[in-house]
Motif scaffolding. Structure first.
Motif, PDB file in Angstrom:
ATOM      1  N   THR A 267      38.970  41.971  44.758  1.00 52.67           N
ATOM      2  CA  THR A 267      39.438  40.651  45.212  1.00 52.67           C
ATOM      3  C   THR A 267      40.683  40.287  44.408  1.00 52.67           C
ATOM      4  N   GLU A 268      41.128  39.047  44.525  1.00 58.90           N
ATOM      5  CA  GLU A 268      42.277  38.585  43.752  1.00 58.90           C
ATOM      6  C   GLU A 268      41.938  38.391  42.276  1.00 58.90           C
ATOM      7  N   ALA A 269      40.657  38.415  41.938  1.00 58.44           N
ATOM      8  CA  ALA A 269      40.244  38.212  40.546  1.00 58.44           C
ATOM      9  C   ALA A 269      40.592  39.431  39.697  1.00 58.44           C
ATOM     10  N   SER A 270      40.598  39.234  38.383  1.00 62.39           N
ATOM     11  CA  SER A 270      40.791  40.374  37.498  1.00 62.39           C
ATOM     12  C   SER A 270      39.574  41.298  37.547  1.00 62.39           C
ATOM     13  N   LYS A 271      38.451  40.698  37.844  1.00 61.09           N
ATOM     14  CA  LYS A 271      37.219  41.482  38.006  1.00 61.09           C
ATOM     15  C   LYS A 271      36.234  40.677  38.836  1.00 61.09           C
ATOM     16  N   SER A 272      35.673  41.304  39.835  1.00 62.45           N
ATOM     17  CA  SER A 272      34.617  40.663  40.635  1.00 62.45           C
ATOM     18  C   SER A 272      33.621  41.735  41.055  1.00 62.45           C
TER      19      SER A 272
ATOM     20  N   TYR B 299      32.515  36.545  39.249  1.00 64.22           N
ATOM     21  CA  TYR B 299      33.962  36.475  39.544  1.00 64.22           C
ATOM     22  C   TYR B 299      34.686  36.065  38.274  1.00 64.22           C
ATOM     23  N   ILE B 300      35.606  36.888  37.814  1.00 67.51           N
ATOM     24  CA  ILE B 300      36.350  36.627  36.588  1.00 67.51           C
ATOM     25  C   ILE B 300      37.837  36.511  36.944  1.00 67.51           C
ATOM     26  N   GLN B 301      38.405  35.339  36.766  1.00 68.49           N
ATOM     27  CA  GLN B 301      39.801  35.087  37.154  1.00 68.49           C
ATOM     28  C   GLN B 301      40.783  35.975  36.372  1.00 68.49           C
TER      29      GLN B 301
END
Length: 457
Positions: A109-114, A455-457
């Protein structure tokens, strides 16, 4: 009050067990919750090692456990031994595959990590039947423990010895004390257990009516349920089938576990071209099964689990006959030594819509034969049921068979040229009045986990 274990061969009491009081049940639930608080922190390697230990315990105690089943519900010894082996196999399966099934699933995803993480829910209450007193429990227990859950068992009241032996096996395998416990209670006390806030989910294998009651209560409390309920599996025999093989498989399926299996064949739908020949072969195969003492090596059909169940089945048979069905084999309570809960293989022909065997589950060694003019009508007859657990089709046309199994038959499991069976590697469950949710395989272990998004931004 006492819960009694009664020998279905002679009707004598084997042993009486004191029923748990309401306070005792509350204490057991609290103890199991405390054990789970630590267990949820265990890693997959630890859980897998203990499941392998449990499999070893089952192999070690196989003969004793088979004898216990023979005493409490009449299962022939060789069938009981096979059931224990299957329980061991499901423990080893989830020990081997559980880590992969439960590992975090990265999602781009757009997150740094999901990712998706599978986290345990807590205590799962299992309400289990008597017909496969070990297998029904272990197919819930193995994935539940591997997923980091705890378990409480409310077993059928006629197999209390089996229920307590499972708790003992789990403890001897090295699992934490109280992580899995048996509740010695009757059906009237179940609603209090479901209502307890520490119980997070319920799995039930049993009758459709029992499933509806449990589902209604659990839904009111917003608790997850998995239900494996009744079935009236249809086996279709088409004009090009290998009739000798089909007859043998059909007889085996109908008489497995003394005819007391949710996924055994119950309705045999025959196209007219082969109806007479198949029926003759099928009757011979049914006659070959030896009814008798489950402790004898030659026995492949023991007593039914209880005399009242045998009597109910016989009443169903008589109702069909009164409505015009023809009984070409069995249909009578046999004159066997003891004669407490025996019923010989029975075949009913001329089954029509409106008769009990057309729409009701016949839970015992009774086969219902229906006639179809062609394949299309056979499929329609198979699907004309409130149930949807399993179905099978017999034909030499592989392409047609796969199409029928995949797209035409309305059931949770559809087999081709084979009897319907459960397998640790494959999801198992039904649709319609046969329940919902799945046990076994990847889907089974995911039923009782929190499928959590991280989810990690």
């Amino acid at each position: 009050m006492n819960i009694q274990s009664i020998n279905p061969i002679d009707g004598k009491i084997i042993q009486s067990y004191k029923e748990d009081s309401e306070d005792t049940v509350i204490y057991k639930i609290a103890d199991t919750h405390r054990a789970w608080l630590n267990w949820r922190e265990s890693d997959f390697t630890q859980r897998a090692a203990l499941l392998n230990n449990l499999a070893d315990q089952l192999y070690k105690e196989r003969d004793n456990l088979a004898q216990l089943m023979a005493f409490e519900m009449g299962k022939p010894l060789k069938d009981g031994a096979a059931e224990i082996d299957k329980c061991a196999s499901v423990c080893k399966y989830y020990a081997d595959q559980g880590t992969d099934f439960l590992k975090d699933q990265l999602i781009a995803t757009e997150a740094s990590k999901s990712y998706v993480s599978y986290q345990p829910l807590g205590i799962v209450l299992a309400i289990m039947p008597w017909n496969f007193p070990f297998w029904q429990v272990f197919r819930f227990l193995a994935p539940a423990l591997m997923a980091g859950n705890a378990g409480l068992l409310k077993h059928a009241s006629n197999v209390p010895g089996c229920a307590l032996s499972i708790e003992k096996l789990v403890l001897e395998a090295g699992f934490p004390k109280h992580l899995f416990q048996t509740l010695m209670i009757g059906s009237k006390a179940v609603n209090h257990v479901i209502a307890d806030p520490l119980v997070k989910a319920v799995t039930l294998t049993g009758s459709t009516e029992a499933g509806k009651k449990v589902a209604a209560q659990a839904a009111g409390l917003l608790k997850k349920t998995v239900l494996e309920l009744g079935g009236s599996d249809a086996y279709l025999v088409l004009e090009d089938a290998d009739l000798e093989t089909a007859a043998d498989i059909c007889a085996s399926s109908r008489l497995i576990n003394n005819g007391q299996s949710c996924i055994s064949a119950k309705r045999f739908i025959l196209v007219k071209e082969i109806e007479k020949e198949f029926t003759t072969l099928f009757m011979e195969k049914m006659k070959q099964r030896v009814t008798g003492d489950p402790f004898e090596a030659t026995t492949n059909l023991g007593p039914m689990a209880r005399a009242d169940l045998r009597d109910e089945l016989h009443q169903q048979v008589q109702r069909n006959i009164d409505m015009g069905a023809k009984c070409i084999l069995g249909g009578q309570v046999p004159s066997l030594n003891g004669n407490h809960a025996f019923y010989k293989p029975t075949i009913l022909t001329g089954i029509k819509k409106g008769m009990p065997a057309y729409s009701e589950e016949m839970f015992g060694p009774v086969a219902a034969i229906l006639s179809a003019k062609d394949t299309s009508e056979a499929i329609n007859l198979a699907n004309d049921t409130v149930f949807g657990l399993g179905a099978a089709v017999f034909t030499k046309d592989d392409a047609l068979a796969e199409e029928i199994a995949k797209t035409k038959l309305q059931a949770g499991s559809c087999f081709v040229n084979s009897l319907v069976k459960s397998d640790p590697r494959l999801p198992f469950g039904g649709i319609n009045q046969s329940g919902y949710g799945r046990e076994l395989g990847l889907f089974g272990i995911h039923e009782f986990v929190n499928i959590k998004t991280v989810y990690i931004q």
